[in-house]
Motif scaffolding. Structure first.
Motif, PDB file in Angstrom:
ATOM      1  N   ARG A 104      -5.678  -4.138   8.659  1.00 48.51           N
ATOM      2  CA  ARG A 104      -5.128  -2.904   8.107  1.00 48.51           C
ATOM      3  C   ARG A 104      -3.687  -3.101   7.669  1.00 48.51           C
ATOM      4  NH1 ARG A 104      -5.765   2.217   7.258  1.00 48.51           N
ATOM      5  NH2 ARG A 104      -7.918   2.161   8.033  1.00 48.51           N
ATOM      6  N   ASP A 144     -11.670   1.617  12.058  1.00 51.43           N
ATOM      7  CA  ASP A 144     -11.125   0.266  12.219  1.00 51.43           C
ATOM      8  C   ASP A 144     -11.824  -0.488  13.348  1.00 51.43           C
ATOM      9  OD1 ASP A 144      -9.411   0.912  10.187  1.00 51.43           O
ATOM     10  OD2 ASP A 144      -7.562   0.641  11.343  1.00 51.43           O
ATOM     11  N   ALA A 171      -0.569  -0.724   6.863  1.00 49.81           N
ATOM     12  CA  ALA A 171      -0.093   0.648   6.978  1.00 49.81           C
ATOM     13  C   ALA A 171       0.569   1.083   5.664  1.00 49.81           C
ATOM     14  CB  ALA A 171       0.901   0.778   8.126  1.00 49.81           C
ATOM     15  N   ASP A 172       0.533   2.375   5.387  1.00 52.60           N
ATOM     16  CA  ASP A 172       1.201   2.880   4.193  1.00 52.60           C
ATOM     17  C   ASP A 172       2.656   2.447   4.171  1.00 52.60           C
ATOM     18  OD1 ASP A 172      -1.199   4.052   3.634  1.00 52.60           O
ATOM     19  OD2 ASP A 172      -0.551   6.114   4.020  1.00 52.60           O
ATOM     20  N   THR A 177      -8.833   5.150  13.731  1.00 50.22           N
ATOM     21  CA  THR A 177      -9.073   4.288  14.898  1.00 50.22           C
ATOM     22  C   THR A 177     -10.557   3.956  15.048  1.00 50.22           C
ATOM     23  OG1 THR A 177      -7.152   5.179  16.059  1.00 50.22           O
ATOM     24  CG2 THR A 177      -8.843   4.107  17.399  1.00 50.22           C
ATOM     25  N   LYS A 221      -5.921  10.414  12.344  1.00 47.29           N
ATOM     26  CA  LYS A 221      -5.523   9.215  13.093  1.00 47.29           C
ATOM     27  C   LYS A 221      -6.668   8.726  13.971  1.00 47.29           C
ATOM     28  CE  LYS A 221      -0.551  10.088  13.203  1.00 47.29           C
ATOM     29  NZ  LYS A 221       0.647  10.303  14.055  1.00 47.29           N
ATOM     30  N   ASP A 237       3.639  -0.672   3.910  1.00 42.92           N
ATOM     31  CA  ASP A 237       3.749  -2.081   4.310  1.00 42.92           C
ATOM     32  C   ASP A 237       3.378  -3.013   3.165  1.00 42.92           C
ATOM     33  OD1 ASP A 237       4.611  -1.355   6.757  1.00 42.92           O
ATOM     34  OD2 ASP A 237       2.859  -2.051   7.876  1.00 42.92           O
ATOM     35  N   HIS A 266      -8.594  -5.650   3.378  1.00 40.13           N
ATOM     36  CA  HIS A 266      -7.659  -4.577   3.719  1.00 40.13           C
ATOM     37  C   HIS A 266      -8.303  -3.234   3.387  1.00 40.13           C
ATOM     38  CE1 HIS A 266      -4.576  -7.537   4.365  1.00 40.13           C
ATOM     39  NE2 HIS A 266      -4.510  -7.884   3.091  1.00 40.13           N
ATOM     40  N   LYS A 276       0.845  -1.193   0.000  1.00 38.06           N
ATOM     41  CA  LYS A 276       0.000   0.000   0.000  1.00 38.06           C
ATOM     42  C   LYS A 276       0.878   1.240   0.000  1.00 38.06           C
ATOM     43  CE  LYS A 276      -3.751   2.381   2.401  1.00 38.06           C
ATOM     44  NZ  LYS A 276      -4.537   2.503   3.648  1.00 38.06           N
TER      45      LYS A 276
END
Length: 206
Positions: free
Chosen positions: A197, A184, A199-200, A181, A177, A202, A168, A5
């Protein structure tokens, strides 16, 4: 196949035979385009199609192919791309990208609905900005979770309709942020552990 991502709705696919990327938009890291063989765009909105970066890409790698709906010409101008529509299948990087769907989800009745195609790659589905459910099983769904055209209940209903064992989240650049949260937490409560999830930056391997 390795899936990375690169921010918002941008996913890079790397195989032993090459690499391609879906929806490198203005909220995405331009590094997603490094060395790719092809770029697939779901629709013309800037958060999915970064015209200046695509032009830079073609200057450096003129053999790179760009694919998307015909309406991309409205933003790409004279930039060369190959028009795709539902039912097409494009071989790339040792795999096949199938084209699914036709239209963007409705943002508001006063806003015209633009064409939107999704892409299915070996059971991995990226819908763009739409609620299209493929006619074949999906093993990994990249699900939009925040947008002007989307509310949480619609996101949950879409995830349940596709019924993929792994989900995902994408399309989340406009969330803070705290917003991430909250989203999610709700999605884990409503659809369970299959919500995972990335993360950017990953990468997951399938």
């Amino acid at each position: 196949m390795r899936l990375t991502k690169f921010g918002h709705a941008c996913i890079r696919f790397d195989t032993d035979d090459g690499a391609f990327v879906i929806d490198p938009g203005v909220f995405s890291d331009p590094a997603a385009l490094d060395g790719v063989d092809a770029v697939f765009i779901t629709h013309q909105h800037a958060d999915h199609c970064n015209d200046p970066e695509l032009r830079n890409l073609l200057e450096d790698r003129p053999d790179t192919r760009i694919y998307g709906p015909e309406s991309l010409s409205e933003v790409l101008g004279n930039l060369p791309f190959t028009t795709v529509s539902a039912g097409d299948a494009i071989p790339v990087a040792g795999t096949e990208v199938k084209v699914v769907g036709k239209r963007h989800a409705v943002i508001h009745p006063d806003i015209p609905v633009v064409p939107n195609v999704g892409y299915l790659v070996d059971g991995v589905f990226h819908p763009g900005d739409a609620f299209t459910v493929p006619d074949e099983p999906v093993r990994v769904l990249f699900a939009p979770v925040s947008a002007p055209w989307l509310k949480l209940s619609e996101c949950v209903d879409f995830i349940r309709a596709v019924d993929a064992p792994v989900v995902h989240p994408i399309h989340d650049a406009i969330l803070s942020k705290d917003g991430i949260t909250i989203v999610d937490r709700n999605l884990v409560n409503l659809i369970g552990a299959r919500f995972q999830r990335i993360a950017d930056g990953d990468t997951v391997t399938i």
